[in-house]
Design a protein around this motif. Sequence first.
Motif, PDB file in Angstrom:
ATOM      1  N   PHE A 259     -17.500 -18.528   8.753  1.00 23.69           N
ATOM      2  CA  PHE A 259     -17.283 -17.325   7.948  1.00 23.69           C
ATOM      3  C   PHE A 259     -18.094 -16.153   8.504  1.00 23.69           C
ATOM      4  CE2 PHE A 259     -16.180 -20.653   4.908  1.00 23.69           C
ATOM      5  CZ  PHE A 259     -15.065 -20.128   4.297  1.00 23.69           C
ATOM      6  N   GLU A 260     -17.631 -14.953   8.143  1.00 26.47           N
ATOM      7  CA  GLU A 260     -18.402 -13.755   8.429  1.00 26.47           C
ATOM      8  C   GLU A 260     -18.410 -12.869   7.184  1.00 26.47           C
ATOM      9  OE1 GLU A 260     -15.145 -10.810  10.534  1.00 26.47           O
ATOM     10  OE2 GLU A 260     -16.171 -12.278  11.807  1.00 26.47           O
ATOM     11  N   PHE A 261     -19.454 -12.088   7.053  1.00 27.93           N
ATOM     12  CA  PHE A 261     -19.588 -11.218   5.884  1.00 27.93           C
ATOM     13  C   PHE A 261     -18.430 -10.218   5.820  1.00 27.93           C
ATOM     14  CE2 PHE A 261     -21.121  -7.113   4.226  1.00 27.93           C
ATOM     15  CZ  PHE A 261     -21.367  -7.482   2.906  1.00 27.93           C
ATOM     16  N   LEU A 262     -17.867 -10.053   4.624  1.00 28.35           N
ATOM     17  CA  LEU A 262     -16.755  -9.128   4.445  1.00 28.35           C
ATOM     18  C   LEU A 262     -17.156  -7.911   3.623  1.00 28.35           C
ATOM     19  CD1 LEU A 262     -13.719  -8.539   4.839  1.00 28.35           C
ATOM     20  CD2 LEU A 262     -13.291  -9.793   2.717  1.00 28.35           C
ATOM     21  N   ARG A 263     -17.689  -8.138   2.428  1.00 34.23           N
ATOM     22  CA  ARG A 263     -18.038  -7.006   1.566  1.00 34.23           C
ATOM     23  C   ARG A 263     -18.852  -7.500   0.364  1.00 34.23           C
ATOM     24  NH1 ARG A 263     -12.442  -7.891   0.098  1.00 34.23           N
ATOM     25  NH2 ARG A 263     -12.363  -8.685  -2.041  1.00 34.23           N
ATOM     26  N   ILE A 264     -19.316  -6.534  -0.431  1.00 33.81           N
ATOM     27  CA  ILE A 264     -19.956  -6.832  -1.715  1.00 33.81           C
ATOM     28  C   ILE A 264     -19.177  -6.117  -2.806  1.00 33.81           C
ATOM     29  CG2 ILE A 264     -22.002  -6.446  -3.155  1.00 33.81           C
ATOM     30  CD1 ILE A 264     -23.720  -6.850  -0.690  1.00 33.81           C
ATOM     31  N   ASP A 265     -18.747  -6.866  -3.803  1.00 30.66           N
ATOM     32  CA  ASP A 265     -18.070  -6.303  -4.969  1.00 30.66           C
ATOM     33  C   ASP A 265     -19.024  -6.368  -6.153  1.00 30.66           C
ATOM     34  OD1 ASP A 265     -15.769  -5.981  -3.476  1.00 30.66           O
ATOM     35  OD2 ASP A 265     -14.839  -7.840  -4.180  1.00 30.66           O
ATOM     36  N   GLU A 266     -18.991  -5.334  -6.987  1.00 30.49           N
ATOM     37  CA  GLU A 266     -19.844  -5.354  -8.184  1.00 30.49           C
ATOM     38  C   GLU A 266     -19.160  -4.611  -9.320  1.00 30.49           C
ATOM     39  OE1 GLU A 266     -24.257  -3.795  -9.447  1.00 30.49           O
ATOM     40  OE2 GLU A 266     -24.083  -5.053  -7.657  1.00 30.49           O
TER      41      GLU A 266
ATOM     42  N   THR B  29     -19.347  -2.824 -13.021  1.00 26.00           N
ATOM     43  CA  THR B  29     -20.391  -2.031 -13.694  1.00 26.00           C
ATOM     44  C   THR B  29     -20.014  -1.617 -15.114  1.00 26.00           C
ATOM     45  OG1 THR B  29     -19.453  -0.001 -12.729  1.00 26.00           O
ATOM     46  CG2 THR B  29     -21.247  -1.082 -11.514  1.00 26.00           C
ATOM     47  N   ASN B  30     -18.835  -2.008 -15.564  1.00 22.24           N
ATOM     48  CA  ASN B  30     -18.403  -1.534 -16.879  1.00 22.24           C
ATOM     49  C   ASN B  30     -17.956  -2.661 -17.806  1.00 22.24           C
ATOM     50  OD1 ASN B  30     -16.175  -2.220 -15.480  1.00 22.24           O
ATOM     51  ND2 ASN B  30     -15.023  -0.326 -15.815  1.00 22.24           N
ATOM     52  N   ASN B  31     -18.336  -3.876 -17.502  1.00 23.23           N
ATOM     53  CA  ASN B  31     -17.961  -5.005 -18.356  1.00 23.23           C
ATOM     54  C   ASN B  31     -19.160  -5.480 -19.171  1.00 23.23           C
ATOM     55  OD1 ASN B  31     -15.300  -5.125 -17.320  1.00 23.23           O
ATOM     56  ND2 ASN B  31     -16.029  -6.279 -15.537  1.00 23.23           N
ATOM     57  N   PRO B  32     -18.895  -6.174 -20.282  1.00 28.72           N
ATOM     58  CA  PRO B  32     -20.030  -6.742 -21.039  1.00 28.72           C
ATOM     59  C   PRO B  32     -20.887  -7.660 -20.164  1.00 28.72           C
ATOM     60  CG  PRO B  32     -18.008  -6.873 -22.311  1.00 28.72           C
ATOM     61  CD  PRO B  32     -17.617  -6.433 -20.930  1.00 28.72           C
ATOM     62  N   GLU B  33     -20.229  -8.363 -19.262  1.00 29.53           N
ATOM     63  CA  GLU B  33     -20.952  -9.197 -18.303  1.00 29.53           C
ATOM     64  C   GLU B  33     -20.597  -8.709 -16.915  1.00 29.53           C
ATOM     65  OE1 GLU B  33     -20.116 -13.301 -18.943  1.00 29.53           O
ATOM     66  OE2 GLU B  33     -21.373 -13.436 -20.730  1.00 29.53           O
ATOM     67  N   ASN B  34     -21.562  -8.144 -16.217  1.00 30.34           N
ATOM     68  CA  ASN B  34     -21.323  -7.587 -14.889  1.00 30.34           C
ATOM     69  C   ASN B  34     -21.721  -8.582 -13.809  1.00 30.34           C
ATOM     70  OD1 ASN B  34     -20.395  -5.050 -15.827  1.00 30.34           O
ATOM     71  ND2 ASN B  34     -22.513  -4.460 -16.250  1.00 30.34           N
ATOM     72  N   TYR B  35     -20.970  -8.529 -12.718  1.00 32.46           N
ATOM     73  CA  TYR B  35     -21.207  -9.481 -11.631  1.00 32.46           C
ATOM     74  C   TYR B  35     -21.345  -8.776 -10.287  1.00 32.46           C
ATOM     75  CZ  TYR B  35     -20.111 -13.202 -14.908  1.00 32.46           C
ATOM     76  OH  TYR B  35     -20.138 -14.055 -15.980  1.00 32.46           O
ATOM     77  N   HIS B  36     -22.158  -9.399  -9.458  1.00 32.08           N
ATOM     78  CA  HIS B  36     -22.409  -8.949  -8.095  1.00 32.08           C
ATOM     79  C   HIS B  36     -21.905 -10.077  -7.194  1.00 32.08           C
ATOM     80  CE1 HIS B  36     -24.954  -7.038  -4.864  1.00 32.08           C
ATOM     81  NE2 HIS B  36     -25.019  -8.285  -4.426  1.00 32.08           N
ATOM     82  N   GLU B  37     -20.883  -9.801  -6.368  1.00 31.73           N
ATOM     83  CA  GLU B  37     -20.268 -10.842  -5.544  1.00 31.73           C
ATOM     84  C   GLU B  37     -20.423 -10.521  -4.054  1.00 31.73           C
ATOM     85  OE1 GLU B  37     -16.678 -12.594  -8.362  1.00 31.73           O
ATOM     86  OE2 GLU B  37     -16.194 -11.152  -6.774  1.00 31.73           O
ATOM     87  N   VAL B  38     -20.957 -11.495  -3.317  1.00 32.77           N
ATOM     88  CA  VAL B  38     -21.037 -11.364  -1.865  1.00 32.77           C
ATOM     89  C   VAL B  38     -19.847 -12.131  -1.297  1.00 32.77           C
ATOM     90  CG1 VAL B  38     -22.471 -11.640   0.176  1.00 32.77           C
ATOM     91  CG2 VAL B  38     -23.544 -11.328  -2.065  1.00 32.77           C
ATOM     92  N   VAL B  39     -18.988 -11.423  -0.571  1.00 32.38           N
ATOM     93  CA  VAL B  39     -17.714 -11.997  -0.130  1.00 32.38           C
ATOM     94  C   VAL B  39     -17.736 -12.258   1.379  1.00 32.38           C
ATOM     95  CG1 VAL B  39     -15.205 -11.713  -0.154  1.00 32.38           C
ATOM     96  CG2 VAL B  39     -16.598 -10.651  -1.959  1.00 32.38           C
ATOM     97  N   TYR B  40     -17.275 -13.447   1.751  1.00 30.81           N
ATOM     98  CA  TYR B  40     -17.176 -13.838   3.159  1.00 30.81           C
ATOM     99  C   TYR B  40     -15.731 -14.227   3.474  1.00 30.81           C
ATOM    100  CZ  TYR B  40     -22.237 -14.189   2.690  1.00 30.81           C
ATOM    101  OH  TYR B  40     -23.560 -13.918   2.435  1.00 30.81           O
ATOM    102  N   ILE B  41     -15.319 -13.996   4.702  1.00 32.14           N
ATOM    103  CA  ILE B  41     -13.951 -14.289   5.126  1.00 32.14           C
ATOM    104  C   ILE B  41     -14.000 -15.138   6.392  1.00 32.14           C
ATOM    105  CG2 ILE B  41     -13.710 -12.240   6.607  1.00 32.14           C
ATOM    106  CD1 ILE B  41     -10.829 -11.967   5.505  1.00 32.14           C
ATOM    107  N   PRO B  42     -13.045 -16.038   6.595  1.00 31.59           N
ATOM    108  CA  PRO B  42     -13.031 -16.814   7.839  1.00 31.59           C
ATOM    109  C   PRO B  42     -13.008 -15.903   9.055  1.00 31.59           C
ATOM    110  CG  PRO B  42     -11.513 -17.768   6.256  1.00 31.59           C
ATOM    111  CD  PRO B  42     -11.982 -16.479   5.664  1.00 31.59           C
ATOM    112  N   ALA B  43     -13.755 -16.272  10.069  1.00 31.02           N
ATOM    113  CA  ALA B  43     -13.858 -15.422  11.258  1.00 31.02           C
ATOM    114  C   ALA B  43     -12.519 -15.225  11.949  1.00 31.02           C
ATOM    115  CB  ALA B  43     -14.871 -16.037  12.236  1.00 31.02           C
ATOM    116  N   ASP B  44     -11.601 -16.178  11.800  1.00 35.92           N
ATOM    117  CA  ASP B  44     -10.305 -16.066  12.468  1.00 35.92           C
ATOM    118  C   ASP B  44      -9.187 -15.585  11.533  1.00 35.92           C
ATOM    119  OD1 ASP B  44     -10.121 -18.257  10.849  1.00 35.92           O
ATOM    120  OD2 ASP B  44      -9.428 -19.652  12.407  1.00 35.92           O
TER     121      ASP B  44
END
Length: 233
Positions: A103-110, A112-127
Amino acid sequence: MNYLTVTMTEAANAFEKLGKAVSEATPTIINAFTEVQIYFEPYYKRKEQRRQVKKRFSIVILFLFSLFIQAQDLKYIKSLDSLNNQSARIFADQVVLESKTKFEFLRIDETTNNPENYHEVVYIPADAVNKEKKAKPFVMCDECIKVKFYVYNAGENKTLERKGTRALRFDEVSGRYLDIFPVWERVFKPGINLEKTIDDYDSRVLKRKQPQIEYRFDKNAYLENNWYIHNYS
């Protein structure tokens, strides 16, 4: 002839005397060996005692060391309840470091407007193909691994009007079995068997009262070959 007779007689007498001497000396020799054995016996006993003590000491050291390692692991796992952006990224990188898929790093999603907020580190297959499209935030990516953290305010107390400080708590990671098993075995349940774990409940659960920890490694009932590690602490 007389000389020979005298000589043989003297020899016979000499052997008889030697036999008597040996017979008489035998108890003395035995006693001497016994005394030597008695003399050295405390030494051998002390040597054996020292060997046994050393053996027991080694066992105790190994036992204490194993407890120390276990305590350190539990402390680290508990620390996953309170991370910042940097330490969360380090842990997320560890998740994919030993996965079967590269895998390689793709992005970070977060959120900010939900009762429960999440921070996600996203990885994608290198190929993977169409990485540019999938790199957009919140775009669905079935191939990806997402390491998900719950966002909360540590130390917050609404009664005392304390806002607290932003913190991240590891919540979940999902993916194919062979991609997330390595981090489960390395961090949460060292020593478990790759094949046995699929059907073995004890291998897929980590639960402690002190510190309060509960993690599970389970199969997603709705997706084929999709597993997840979830923090129930």
